[in-house]
Scaffold this motif. Structure first.
Motif, PDB file in Angstrom:
ATOM      1  N   ALA A  92       1.712  10.713 -15.006  1.00  0.00           N
ATOM      2  CA  ALA A  92       2.395  10.626 -13.705  1.00  0.00           C
ATOM      3  C   ALA A  92       3.045   9.273 -13.530  1.00  0.00           C
ATOM      4  CB  ALA A  92       1.392  10.891 -12.575  1.00  0.00           C
ATOM      5  N   LYS A  93       2.342   8.210 -13.983  1.00  0.00           N
ATOM      6  CA  LYS A  93       2.928   6.881 -13.866  1.00  0.00           C
ATOM      7  C   LYS A  93       4.175   6.751 -14.726  1.00  0.00           C
ATOM      8  CE  LYS A  93      -1.305   4.403 -12.664  1.00  0.00           C
ATOM      9  NZ  LYS A  93      -2.267   3.358 -13.071  1.00  0.00           N
ATOM     10  N   GLU A  94       4.114   7.352 -15.942  1.00  0.00           N
ATOM     11  CA  GLU A  94       5.256   7.260 -16.830  1.00  0.00           C
ATOM     12  C   GLU A  94       6.447   8.032 -16.286  1.00  0.00           C
ATOM     13  OE1 GLU A  94       3.917   8.644 -20.540  1.00  0.00           O
ATOM     14  OE2 GLU A  94       2.624   6.912 -20.966  1.00  0.00           O
ATOM     15  N   GLU A  95       6.170   9.195 -15.630  1.00  0.00           N
ATOM     16  CA  GLU A  95       7.265  10.041 -15.177  1.00  0.00           C
ATOM     17  C   GLU A  95       7.826   9.645 -13.811  1.00  0.00           C
ATOM     18  OE1 GLU A  95       6.180  14.119 -15.226  1.00  0.00           O
ATOM     19  OE2 GLU A  95       6.430  14.312 -17.390  1.00  0.00           O
ATOM     20  N   GLN A  96       7.168   8.701 -13.111  1.00  0.00           N
ATOM     21  CA  GLN A  96       7.667   8.304 -11.799  1.00  0.00           C
ATOM     22  C   GLN A  96       9.051   7.690 -11.942  1.00  0.00           C
ATOM     23  OE1 GLN A  96       5.216   5.544  -9.714  1.00  0.00           O
ATOM     24  NE2 GLN A  96       6.110   6.003  -7.747  1.00  0.00           N
ATOM     25  N   HIS A  97       9.964   8.150 -11.120  1.00  0.00           N
ATOM     26  CA  HIS A  97      11.352   7.693 -11.206  1.00  0.00           C
ATOM     27  C   HIS A  97      11.427   6.198 -10.902  1.00  0.00           C
ATOM     28  CE1 HIS A  97      15.670   7.445 -10.424  1.00  0.00           C
ATOM     29  NE2 HIS A  97      15.767   8.586 -11.088  1.00  0.00           N
ATOM     30  N   PRO A  98      12.253   5.462 -11.650  1.00  0.00           N
ATOM     31  CA  PRO A  98      12.363   4.014 -11.403  1.00  0.00           C
ATOM     32  C   PRO A  98      12.769   3.680  -9.965  1.00  0.00           C
ATOM     33  CG  PRO A  98      13.384   4.591 -13.487  1.00  0.00           C
ATOM     34  CD  PRO A  98      13.026   5.877 -12.829  1.00  0.00           C
ATOM     35  N   LEU A  99      13.642   4.514  -9.381  1.00  0.00           N
ATOM     36  CA  LEU A  99      14.061   4.266  -8.005  1.00  0.00           C
ATOM     37  C   LEU A  99      12.889   4.408  -7.045  1.00  0.00           C
ATOM     38  CD1 LEU A  99      16.296   3.719  -5.955  1.00  0.00           C
ATOM     39  CD2 LEU A  99      16.775   6.173  -5.908  1.00  0.00           C
ATOM     40  N   MET A 100      12.017   5.411  -7.279  1.00  0.00           N
ATOM     41  CA  MET A 100      10.855   5.599  -6.420  1.00  0.00           C
ATOM     42  C   MET A 100       9.879   4.445  -6.581  1.00  0.00           C
ATOM     43  SD  MET A 100      11.684   8.295  -4.868  1.00  0.00           S
ATOM     44  CE  MET A 100      10.170   8.630  -3.976  1.00  0.00           C
ATOM     45  N   ARG A 101       9.735   3.948  -7.809  1.00  0.00           N
ATOM     46  CA  ARG A 101       8.859   2.792  -8.016  1.00  0.00           C
ATOM     47  C   ARG A 101       9.402   1.573  -7.284  1.00  0.00           C
ATOM     48  NH1 ARG A 101       8.576   4.485 -13.534  1.00  0.00           N
ATOM     49  NH2 ARG A 101      10.014   2.828 -14.104  1.00  0.00           N
ATOM     50  N   LEU A 102      10.731   1.400  -7.297  1.00  0.00           N
ATOM     51  CA  LEU A 102      11.341   0.261  -6.610  1.00  0.00           C
ATOM     52  C   LEU A 102      11.159   0.361  -5.109  1.00  0.00           C
ATOM     53  CD1 LEU A 102      13.086  -2.311  -6.764  1.00  0.00           C
ATOM     54  CD2 LEU A 102      15.108  -0.844  -6.632  1.00  0.00           C
ATOM     55  N   LEU A 103      11.367   1.576  -4.554  1.00  0.00           N
ATOM     56  CA  LEU A 103      11.245   1.764  -3.111  1.00  0.00           C
ATOM     57  C   LEU A 103       9.804   1.653  -2.625  1.00  0.00           C
ATOM     58  CD1 LEU A 103      13.758   4.706  -2.492  1.00  0.00           C
ATOM     59  CD2 LEU A 103      14.073   2.286  -1.956  1.00  0.00           C
ATOM     60  N   SER A 104       8.849   1.797  -3.540  1.00  0.00           N
ATOM     61  CA  SER A 104       7.455   1.682  -3.144  1.00  0.00           C
ATOM     62  C   SER A 104       7.027   0.233  -2.945  1.00  0.00           C
ATOM     63  CB  SER A 104       6.559   2.350  -4.182  1.00  0.00           C
ATOM     64  OG  SER A 104       6.657   1.668  -5.429  1.00  0.00           O
ATOM     65  N   THR A 105       7.882  -0.720  -3.320  1.00  0.00           N
ATOM     66  CA  THR A 105       7.587  -2.136  -3.122  1.00  0.00           C
ATOM     67  C   THR A 105       8.348  -2.651  -1.909  1.00  0.00           C
ATOM     68  OG1 THR A 105       9.424  -2.873  -4.530  1.00  0.00           O
ATOM     69  CG2 THR A 105       7.321  -2.396  -5.603  1.00  0.00           C
ATOM     70  N   SER A 106       7.846  -3.726  -1.316  1.00  0.00           N
ATOM     71  CA  SER A 106       8.499  -4.290  -0.136  1.00  0.00           C
ATOM     72  C   SER A 106       9.888  -4.830  -0.474  1.00  0.00           C
ATOM     73  CB  SER A 106       7.631  -5.408   0.461  1.00  0.00           C
ATOM     74  OG  SER A 106       7.416  -6.444  -0.490  1.00  0.00           O
ATOM     75  N   VAL A 107      10.013  -5.459  -1.637  1.00  0.00           N
ATOM     76  CA  VAL A 107      11.323  -5.974  -2.053  1.00  0.00           C
ATOM     77  C   VAL A 107      12.318  -4.829  -2.227  1.00  0.00           C
ATOM     78  CG1 VAL A 107      12.568  -7.224  -3.861  1.00  0.00           C
ATOM     79  CG2 VAL A 107      10.294  -7.992  -3.148  1.00  0.00           C
ATOM     80  N   GLY A 108      11.866  -3.743  -2.830  1.00  0.00           N
ATOM     81  CA  GLY A 108      12.743  -2.591  -3.028  1.00  0.00           C
ATOM     82  C   GLY A 108      13.176  -1.964  -1.719  1.00  0.00           C
ATOM     83  N   ARG A 109      12.234  -1.845  -0.779  1.00  0.00           N
ATOM     84  CA  ARG A 109      12.590  -1.267   0.532  1.00  0.00           C
ATOM     85  C   ARG A 109      13.612  -2.139   1.254  1.00  0.00           C
ATOM     86  NH1 ARG A 109       6.993  -0.353   0.563  1.00  0.00           N
ATOM     87  NH2 ARG A 109       6.666  -2.231   1.808  1.00  0.00           N
TER      88      ARG A 109
ATOM     89  N   ARG B 238       0.250  -1.108   7.216  1.00  0.00           N
ATOM     90  CA  ARG B 238       1.331  -1.763   6.486  1.00  0.00           C
ATOM     91  C   ARG B 238       2.494  -2.022   7.438  1.00  0.00           C
ATOM     92  NH1 ARG B 238       4.418   1.552   2.046  1.00  0.00           N
ATOM     93  NH2 ARG B 238       5.839   1.975   3.760  1.00  0.00           N
ATOM     94  N   GLY B 239       3.004  -3.259   7.427  1.00  0.00           N
ATOM     95  CA  GLY B 239       4.102  -3.604   8.307  1.00  0.00           C
ATOM     96  C   GLY B 239       5.047  -4.584   7.646  1.00  0.00           C
ATOM     97  N   SER B 240       6.289  -4.570   8.078  1.00  0.00           N
ATOM     98  CA  SER B 240       7.303  -5.452   7.491  1.00  0.00           C
ATOM     99  C   SER B 240       8.215  -5.975   8.591  1.00  0.00           C
ATOM    100  CB  SER B 240       8.120  -4.704   6.433  1.00  0.00           C
ATOM    101  OG  SER B 240       9.217  -5.485   5.997  1.00  0.00           O
ATOM    102  N   ILE B 241       8.171  -7.279   8.838  1.00  0.00           N
ATOM    103  CA  ILE B 241       9.049  -7.894   9.830  1.00  0.00           C
ATOM    104  C   ILE B 241      10.488  -7.915   9.322  1.00  0.00           C
ATOM    105  CG2 ILE B 241       9.556  -9.997  11.110  1.00  0.00           C
ATOM    106  CD1 ILE B 241       7.096  -8.582  12.111  1.00  0.00           C
ATOM    107  N   VAL B 242      10.664  -8.246   8.048  1.00  0.00           N
ATOM    108  CA  VAL B 242      12.016  -8.269   7.465  1.00  0.00           C
ATOM    109  C   VAL B 242      12.634  -6.879   7.529  1.00  0.00           C
ATOM    110  CG1 VAL B 242      13.363  -8.700   5.376  1.00  0.00           C
ATOM    111  CG2 VAL B 242      11.462 -10.219   5.973  1.00  0.00           C
ATOM    112  N   GLY B 243      11.849  -5.859   7.194  1.00  0.00           N
ATOM    113  CA  GLY B 243      12.347  -4.490   7.278  1.00  0.00           C
ATOM    114  C   GLY B 243      12.710  -4.103   8.697  1.00  0.00           C
TER     115      GLY B 243
END
Length: 357
Positions: free
Chosen positions: A30-47, A302-307
């Motif tokens: 599952a980790k290998e097949e996770q789309h790179p875009l989804m992995r990026l969006l799962s991080t605060s920097v990506g969001r 989970r919260g993000s002021i920048v977001g």
């Protein structure tokens, strides 16, 4: 002859070993097949990067549809002035939602603070009362309303939705009684000069928004208060067992949101020179939407002021584009609703993927 210590893996049946290896391989797969875009969006920097891209695309659309009117410097300042009110309220809302709560009364608290503030100004400023008293009144009223919300929720056991809904009706009704449903025009030259000043060409009310956002980021990400907020929102029982006074901290969160409403009321008065019981109508929905779009979980933890800042800019820019292109309020509401649903669905998908991996 020495014996090798018995390992737990040695006493497992072949079926258990096969099941364990299957689970491990499935997780790795599952980790290998996770789309790179989804992995990026799962991080605060990506969001935040995704929100920045969305804001840029929205500005391009605004430039194409509205032309030079959208790209004009005065229009950009108008967007920032509109963002100041919503932004300050949304910062307070970010803390409340991150802590596992919700506040439907922020718009009504803003209205009550503005009415109380302008009533004080029109009745006592003639007696040479300093305008800072007017500022203090708005902050005290906002903090007082937040305190009532917090006490009802933390110590009264009232569900946040019900407690803040009651405050919404009560604060709006009290504002109507005080103002007699009239728009109060306030003329305090010192206050207007202070709030209407510019710093390096930027309106002071925008600077206030920036300062509140910066203070909110430091408070959430670099202080014990922020860590406790994340803990209370993520798992209140675990936070209690860790020694956090969950009830008291919940009260603090709602008082903080109330103070933000008081600051936003002062910005609203500076922009319009009025106090009215209609100020802040439906502001709570825009604030919640901006917070959710910014990546803060509605379930808390989970919260993000920048977001949140990006979410506020997206919403105010969208409103400005619709206004310049003569679109109806109904169309704006429809699109905002679709954006909220899309943001929540994306949050749920990312959360499910993270839990499965």
């Amino acid at each position: 002859m020495s014996e090798r210590p018995l390992d737990v893996a040695d006493v497992r049946s072949p079926a258990d070993k096969a099941a364990s290896s299957a689970v491990e391989s499935a997780g790795a797969h599952a980790k290998e097949e996770q789309h790179p875009l989804m992995r990026l969006l799962s991080t605060s920097v990506g969001r935040n990067l995704g929100l920045l891209v969305a804001l840029v695309l929205l500005c391009i659309v605004g430039g194409v549809t509205a032309g030079d009117r959208f790209l004009d410097g005065n229009n950009v300042l108008t967007i920032l002035r509109l963002a100041a009110v919503l932004g300050v309220v949304s910062i307070g809302m970010t803390f409340v939602i991150t802590g596992g709560g919700i506040d439907l009364s922020v718009g009504a608290i803003l209205a009550l603070s503005s009415v109380w503030c302008t009533t004080l100004a029109t009745q006592t400023m003639a007696n040479d009362t300093h305008w800072i008293v007017m500022v203090g009144a708005a902050l005290v009223v906002g903090a007082g309303c937040g305190l009532v919300n917090g006490l009802l929720i933390a110590y009264g056991g009232v569900v946040p939705f019900i407690a803040t809904l009651a405050m919404l009706a009560s604060a709006r009704g009290l504002a109507e009684i005080i103002s007699q449903r009239r728009t109060q025009i306030v003329n305090v030259p010192e206050f207007s000069a202070f709030m209407g000043a510019k710093v390096l060409g930027m309106p002071f009310i925008v600077i206030i928004f920036v300062l509140v956002a910066a203070a909110g980021w430091v408070l959430l990400n670099r202080t014990t208060f922020g860590r406790r907020t994340l803990a209370v929102g993520g798992n209140p029982e675990a936070a209690r067992l860790a020694g956090i006074n969950v009830q008291r901290h919940t009260v603090y969160l709602y008082v903080l949101a109330g103070v933000c409403c008081g600051i936003a009321a002062l910005i609203m008065i500076a922009r319009t020179n009025t106090g009215s019981s209609t100020h802040g109508t439906m502001l709570e929905l825009d604030a919640i939407a901006a917070v959710v779009i910014g990546g803060t979980l509605l379930s808390g933890g989970r919260g993000s002021i920048v977001g949140t800042v990006f979410g506020v800019l997206i919403f105010t820019t969208l409103t400005n584009v619709f206004t310049l292109t003569n679109r109806s309020i109904s169309e704006q509401s429809l699109l905002k609703g679709a954006i909220i649903v899309a943001a929540v669905l994306l949050q749920q998908r990312l959360a499910s993927r993270n839990s499965s991996t």
